[in-house]
Motif scaffolding. Structure first.
Motif, PDB file in Angstrom:
ATOM      1  N   VAL A  61       0.844  -1.091   0.223  1.00 59.88           N
ATOM      2  CA  VAL A  61       0.406  -0.386  -0.266  1.00 59.88           C
ATOM      3  C   VAL A  61       0.581   1.397   0.170  1.00 59.88           C
ATOM      4  O   VAL A  61       0.564   2.122  -0.253  1.00 59.88           O
ATOM      5  CB  VAL A  61      -1.248  -0.382   1.268  1.00 59.88           C
ATOM      6  N   THR A  62       1.989   1.190  -0.203  1.00 65.67           N
ATOM      7  CA  THR A  62       3.266   2.701   0.583  1.00 65.67           C
ATOM      8  C   THR A  62       3.624   3.014  -0.841  1.00 65.67           C
ATOM      9  O   THR A  62       3.516   3.937  -1.480  1.00 65.67           O
ATOM     10  CB  THR A  62       4.102   2.305   1.278  1.00 65.67           C
ATOM     11  N   LEU A  63       2.990   2.161  -2.054  1.00 64.64           N
ATOM     12  CA  LEU A  63       4.364   2.564  -3.468  1.00 64.64           C
ATOM     13  C   LEU A  63       2.943   3.027  -3.918  1.00 64.64           C
ATOM     14  O   LEU A  63       2.021   2.853  -5.120  1.00 64.64           O
ATOM     15  CB  LEU A  63       5.058   1.543  -4.072  1.00 64.64           C
ATOM     16  N   LEU A  64       2.897   4.879  -4.180  1.00 66.47           N
ATOM     17  CA  LEU A  64       1.713   5.121  -5.164  1.00 66.47           C
ATOM     18  C   LEU A  64       2.374   5.911  -6.725  1.00 66.47           C
ATOM     19  O   LEU A  64       3.406   6.179  -6.575  1.00 66.47           O
ATOM     20  CB  LEU A  64       1.483   7.077  -4.046  1.00 66.47           C
ATOM     21  N   ALA A  65       1.305   5.771  -7.221  1.00 69.25           N
ATOM     22  CA  ALA A  65       2.571   6.125  -8.418  1.00 69.25           C
ATOM     23  C   ALA A  65       1.932   8.513  -8.404  1.00 69.25           C
ATOM     24  O   ALA A  65       1.678   8.723  -8.759  1.00 69.25           O
ATOM     25  CB  ALA A  65       1.854   6.027  -9.690  1.00 69.25           C
ATOM     26  N   ALA A  66       3.474   8.724  -9.294  1.00 71.57           N
ATOM     27  CA  ALA A  66       3.492  10.079  -9.677  1.00 71.57           C
ATOM     28  C   ALA A  66       4.727   9.895  -9.560  1.00 71.57           C
ATOM     29  O   ALA A  66       5.952  10.365  -9.167  1.00 71.57           O
ATOM     30  CB  ALA A  66       2.771  10.701  -8.512  1.00 71.57           C
ATOM     31  N   ALA A  67       5.024  11.265 -10.328  1.00 69.94           N
ATOM     32  CA  ALA A  67       6.773  11.608 -10.388  1.00 69.94           C
ATOM     33  C   ALA A  67       6.452  13.193  -9.235  1.00 69.94           C
ATOM     34  O   ALA A  67       5.973  12.731  -8.797  1.00 69.94           O
ATOM     35  CB  ALA A  67       6.667  12.797 -11.349  1.00 69.94           C
ATOM     36  N   VAL A  68       8.005  12.311  -8.829  1.00 77.69           N
ATOM     37  CA  VAL A  68       8.806  12.456  -7.379  1.00 77.69           C
ATOM     38  C   VAL A  68       9.670  14.334  -7.570  1.00 77.69           C
ATOM     39  O   VAL A  68      10.780  13.924  -8.046  1.00 77.69           O
ATOM     40  CB  VAL A  68       9.090  11.952  -5.997  1.00 77.69           C
ATOM     41  N   ASP A  80      -1.998   6.234  -8.404  1.00 78.17           N
ATOM     42  CA  ASP A  80      -1.846   6.738  -8.994  1.00 78.17           C
ATOM     43  C   ASP A  80      -2.647   8.458  -8.653  1.00 78.17           C
ATOM     44  O   ASP A  80      -3.781   8.644  -8.833  1.00 78.17           O
ATOM     45  CB  ASP A  80      -2.105   6.335 -10.663  1.00 78.17           C
ATOM     46  N   ALA A  81      -1.692   8.757  -8.178  1.00 78.69           N
ATOM     47  CA  ALA A  81      -1.491   9.817  -7.930  1.00 78.69           C
ATOM     48  C   ALA A  81      -3.217  11.389  -8.858  1.00 78.69           C
ATOM     49  O   ALA A  81      -3.897  11.433  -7.766  1.00 78.69           O
ATOM     50  CB  ALA A  81      -0.090  11.191  -7.717  1.00 78.69           C
ATOM     51  N   ALA A  82      -2.808  10.411  -9.823  1.00 80.46           N
ATOM     52  CA  ALA A  82      -3.844  11.730 -10.920  1.00 80.46           C
ATOM     53  C   ALA A  82      -4.872  10.729 -11.125  1.00 80.46           C
ATOM     54  O   ALA A  82      -6.224  11.647 -10.594  1.00 80.46           O
ATOM     55  CB  ALA A  82      -2.631  11.107 -12.047  1.00 80.46           C
ATOM     56  N   GLN A  83      -5.029   8.932 -10.523  1.00 76.96           N
ATOM     57  CA  GLN A  83      -5.959   8.723 -10.201  1.00 76.96           C
ATOM     58  C   GLN A  83      -6.924   9.141  -8.808  1.00 76.96           C
ATOM     59  O   GLN A  83      -8.121   9.786  -9.101  1.00 76.96           O
ATOM     60  CB  GLN A  83      -6.246   7.338 -10.539  1.00 76.96           C
ATOM     61  N   VAL A  84      -6.344   9.426  -7.866  1.00 81.01           N
ATOM     62  CA  VAL A  84      -6.717   9.868  -6.598  1.00 81.01           C
ATOM     63  C   VAL A  84      -7.563  11.464  -6.987  1.00 81.01           C
ATOM     64  O   VAL A  84      -8.537  11.905  -6.040  1.00 81.01           O
ATOM     65  CB  VAL A  84      -5.159  10.085  -4.947  1.00 81.01           C
ATOM     66  N   GLN A 144       4.550   9.211   1.177  1.00 80.73           N
ATOM     67  CA  GLN A 144       5.085   8.551   0.041  1.00 80.73           C
ATOM     68  C   GLN A 144       3.513   9.604  -0.979  1.00 80.73           C
ATOM     69  O   GLN A 144       3.755  11.037  -1.574  1.00 80.73           O
ATOM     70  CB  GLN A 144       4.523   7.391  -0.330  1.00 80.73           C
ATOM     71  N   LEU A 145       2.517  10.015   0.122  1.00 83.46           N
ATOM     72  CA  LEU A 145       1.335  11.047  -0.586  1.00 83.46           C
ATOM     73  C   LEU A 145       2.525  12.727  -0.072  1.00 83.46           C
ATOM     74  O   LEU A 145       1.982  13.017  -1.203  1.00 83.46           O
ATOM     75  CB  LEU A 145       0.471  11.295   0.519  1.00 83.46           C
ATOM     76  N   LYS A 146       3.047  12.933   1.059  1.00 83.29           N
ATOM     77  CA  LYS A 146       3.832  14.000   1.025  1.00 83.29           C
ATOM     78  C   LYS A 146       4.685  14.324  -0.267  1.00 83.29           C
ATOM     79  O   LYS A 146       4.626  15.536  -1.295  1.00 83.29           O
ATOM     80  CB  LYS A 146       4.326  13.934   2.376  1.00 83.29           C
ATOM     81  N   ALA A 147       4.978  13.365  -0.816  1.00 78.12           N
ATOM     82  CA  ALA A 147       5.956  13.633  -2.183  1.00 78.12           C
ATOM     83  C   ALA A 147       5.517  12.888  -3.459  1.00 78.12           C
ATOM     84  O   ALA A 147       6.029  13.676  -4.357  1.00 78.12           O
ATOM     85  CB  ALA A 147       7.591  12.129  -1.846  1.00 78.12           C
ATOM     86  N   THR A 148       4.389  12.902  -3.939  1.00 80.16           N
ATOM     87  CA  THR A 148       3.626  12.587  -5.221  1.00 80.16           C
ATOM     88  C   THR A 148       2.304  13.572  -4.767  1.00 80.16           C
ATOM     89  O   THR A 148       1.943  13.697  -6.004  1.00 80.16           O
ATOM     90  CB  THR A 148       3.589  10.945  -4.599  1.00 80.16           C
ATOM     91  N   LEU A 149       1.096  13.340  -4.285  1.00 75.08           N
ATOM     92  CA  LEU A 149       0.227  14.032  -4.406  1.00 75.08           C
ATOM     93  C   LEU A 149      -0.071  15.386  -3.720  1.00 75.08           C
ATOM     94  O   LEU A 149      -0.411  16.417  -4.551  1.00 75.08           O
ATOM     95  CB  LEU A 149      -0.570  13.573  -3.538  1.00 75.08           C
ATOM     96  N   PHE A 150      -0.018  15.390  -2.576  1.00 75.40           N
ATOM     97  CA  PHE A 150      -0.167  16.600  -1.615  1.00 75.40           C
ATOM     98  C   PHE A 150       1.088  18.389  -2.539  1.00 75.40           C
ATOM     99  O   PHE A 150       0.778  18.726  -1.794  1.00 75.40           O
ATOM    100  CB  PHE A 150       0.707  16.601  -0.076  1.00 75.40           C
ATOM    101  N   ASP A 197      -1.818  21.023  -9.161  1.00 72.39           N
ATOM    102  CA  ASP A 197      -3.323  20.632  -9.539  1.00 72.39           C
ATOM    103  C   ASP A 197      -4.053  20.577  -8.487  1.00 72.39           C
ATOM    104  O   ASP A 197      -4.960  20.291  -7.733  1.00 72.39           O
ATOM    105  CB  ASP A 197      -3.289  19.851 -10.441  1.00 72.39           C
ATOM    106  N   PHE A 198      -3.640  19.270  -6.942  1.00 71.70           N
ATOM    107  CA  PHE A 198      -4.071  18.900  -5.899  1.00 71.70           C
ATOM    108  C   PHE A 198      -3.708  20.094  -5.489  1.00 71.70           C
ATOM    109  O   PHE A 198      -5.029  20.740  -4.438  1.00 71.70           O
ATOM    110  CB  PHE A 198      -3.274  17.883  -5.117  1.00 71.70           C
ATOM    111  N   ILE A 199      -2.896  20.921  -5.234  1.00 73.26           N
ATOM    112  CA  ILE A 199      -3.050  22.513  -4.568  1.00 73.26           C
ATOM    113  C   ILE A 199      -4.342  22.690  -4.494  1.00 73.26           C
ATOM    114  O   ILE A 199      -4.909  23.724  -3.736  1.00 73.26           O
ATOM    115  CB  ILE A 199      -1.539  22.729  -4.371  1.00 73.26           C
ATOM    116  N   GLU A 200      -4.367  23.535  -6.196  1.00 71.86           N
ATOM    117  CA  GLU A 200      -5.339  24.650  -6.425  1.00 71.86           C
ATOM    118  C   GLU A 200      -6.603  23.415  -5.679  1.00 71.86           C
ATOM    119  O   GLU A 200      -7.736  24.403  -5.386  1.00 71.86           O
ATOM    120  CB  GLU A 200      -4.998  24.639  -7.716  1.00 71.86           C
TER     121      GLU A 200
END
Length: 529
Positions: free
Chosen positions: A13-20, A146-150, A83-89, A93-96
């Motif tokens: 579950v730790t491994l999320l997709a997105a550019a870091v 994937d972060a974009a999917q989230v 990982q969320l901090k590094a890829t999603l937060f 676009d998420f911040i917006e």
């Protein structure tokens, strides 16, 4: 992401997709660099919550501003949270998008956090829940996707406004759902649902029924639901019948790079469970399916649009597939030399390239896990030890070192690592969790050392006495684990003197609990059989 799961499942579950985004190898782990990294997450206007009053203020704001609420529950040490901090937060676009909701953060070690966990039925880190401003739960976001999917699922939840429970009820009643509503069900955070929608044992059958019902409306979502049904069978319940139509559907997805890419998180997180569900017995059919899964996973490893974490997860899935017909606890599995070389090279590259502090916390233990599952124990230990000074939560890595030593029979070394991990751990809930792990190791590995076991247990009870949230959620489960292990340790009455002293200490702790629920949990910890 990874909750009360096995280490293997938790790591999945730790491994999320997105550019870091990386900060540079020379400065990534300095305090200034870590603060700079935190600024990207801080761009989201998180409101810290430690109790009901904080939550009430957030919902009052949401009602006045006509916004939903996003609740994020996490912990400093938690790999998937990092990982969320590094890829999603940190995504622009998420911040917006965060401007459209009230963002609430609950750190599991905050005062009152475990009480809030009980209130919202959250256990695992991370959990993300979207509410409307009337306090109705709309959906739980899939932290492993994937972060974009989230982000897309978040947007669906924001736009739809219907609680997932209502959407599911309509689906089960045979009412028509839109493609967006089917997608909301397909990407629901089933792993963090805590059995609110359906008991875990009934989940595979429910997902299979949803998969069947969504066919012809959204084929990608239908495929995802079929895959989730197959994957969830590994956690209990009966998998859907692997008939010719289902096998054909999955084979077509595996052969199509674009179709497989849509399902990357499920395939990479659960390849071995899917293989067993579709081909329950070893033989030619399973070998052929494993080969097709392996080919898809190789493509994921080579996919530069995926994060380092997801590419590493694809490699772990390949190792698990290669181990499929070998004993689960085998320390030195027979693997293809080329795969072993790939594991070593990937771990070394991960260590060199993962310079962001958040990302390292997420992927280093995962790389060490892959090395261990491949039987490369010396490499796993070396990677973890070299990373201790670079981690903001080294006690997490120490626990992993303890686990490595424990599996290989190095008892004293394992206990040293578990003890140091406990001593270095920070935060009340975290300390109870790490302390219960240390005590568990003591009871299992040195049951004759009564003094050491009693001392560790006494320290945990003393810490529980100072923690107002000790008898809720994760903390309560940590203490209940301690209680059950001490009771088993004294099954024949051989440690009656130690248990009597600990019960006396516990009685004093319980007497200070003002709430009936706290007192009941406390008093149940060391009940005589």
């Amino acid at each position: 992401m990874t909750r009360t799961l096995s280490m293997h499942r938790a790591l999945r579950v730790t491994l999320l997709a997105a550019a870091v985004t990386t900060l540079g190898a020379l400065t990534a782990h300095t305090p200034a660099a870590m603060a700079a990294a935190a600024q990207s997450s801080a761009a989201i206007a998180w409101q810290e919550a430690s109790g009901d009053a904080d939550i009430d203020r957030a919902f009052q704001q949401a009602a006045s501003e006509k916004k939903p609420v996003l609740l994020y529950w996490g912990a400093k040490w938690c790999p998937p949270c990092n990982q969320l901090k590094a890829t999603l937060f940190n995504r622009a676009d998420f911040i917006e998008q965060s401007r459209a909701f009230v963002a609430v953060h609950i750190d599991g070690d905050n005062p009152g956090a475990q009480r809030l966990g009980a209130r919202f039925k959250v256990r695992g880190y991370p959990t993300m829940i979207l509410f409307n401003n009337q306090r109705q739960e709309l959906t739980r976001l899939p932290g492993e996707a994937d972060a974009a999917q989230v982000l897309q699922v978040l947007q669906l939840g924001l736009a739809g406004g219907r609680p997932v429970k209502a959407v599911l009820a309509d689906a089960q009643a045979g009412r028509k759902l839109s493609a967006s509503e089917w997608k909301l069900l397909g990407f629901y955070g089933w792993d963090t649902d805590e059995q609110q929608l359906v008991p875990a044992s009934q989940r595979p059958a429910l997902l299979a029924r949803l998969a069947q019902a969504s066919q012809g409306v959204d084929e990608d979502t239908s495929t995802r639901l079929w895959l989730k049904a197959l994957a969830s069978a590994g956690e209990g319940g009966q998998p859907p019948k692997a008939d010719a139509a289902l096998r054909s559907r999955i084979n077509q997805v595996l052969a199509d790079p674009a179709a497989a890419r849509v399902q990357v998180d499920v395939l990479a997180n659960s390849a071995d469970d899917i293989a067993v569900a579709l081909a329950p017995t070893a033989g030619a059919d399973r070998q052929a399916l494993v080969a097709r899964l392996d080919s898809a996973l190789k493509r994921f490893q080579a996919d530069a649009t995926l994060s380092r974490a997801d590419r590493l997860q694809a490699l772990l899935a390949r190792v698990e597939l290669a181990r499929l017909d070998q004993p689960k606890a085998e320390l030195h599995p027979k693997l293809d030399p080329a795969l072993l070389a790939e594991v070593k090279a990937t771990a070394a590259r991960t260590d060199q390239e993962a310079t962001d502090g958040y990302e390292r916390q997420a992927v280093i233990t995962s790389a060490a896990h892959v090395l261990g599952r491949a039987g490369l124990w010396a490499d796993s230990d070396a990677l973890l030890k070299a990373s201790l000074a670079k981690s903001h939560s080294p006690y997490y890595l120490m626990s992993y070192l303890g686990g490595n030593a424990r599996k290989q029979g190095r008892t004293e070394e394992a206990l040293r690592w578990y003890e140091e991990a406990f001593n270095r751990s920070e935060g009340p809930a975290t300390r109870l969790q790490w302390g219960s792990n240390y005590l568990s190791a003591l009871v299992e590995l040195t049951p004759q050392d009564s003094a050491r076991i009693e001392k560790a247990a006494s320290q945990l009870l003393a810490e529980a006495e100072k923690d107002k949230g000790a008898f809720y959620e994760r903390s309560a489960r940590s203490l209940q684990k301690v209680g059950s292990q001490l009771t088993a340790w004294n099954a024949k009455g051989q440690h009656d003197a130690s248990l009597k002293r600990l019960r006396t200490q516990l009685d004093g702790v319980c007497a200070k609990q003002s709430e009936a629920s706290d007192k009941a949990v406390c008093e149940g910890l060391l009940k005589k059989g």
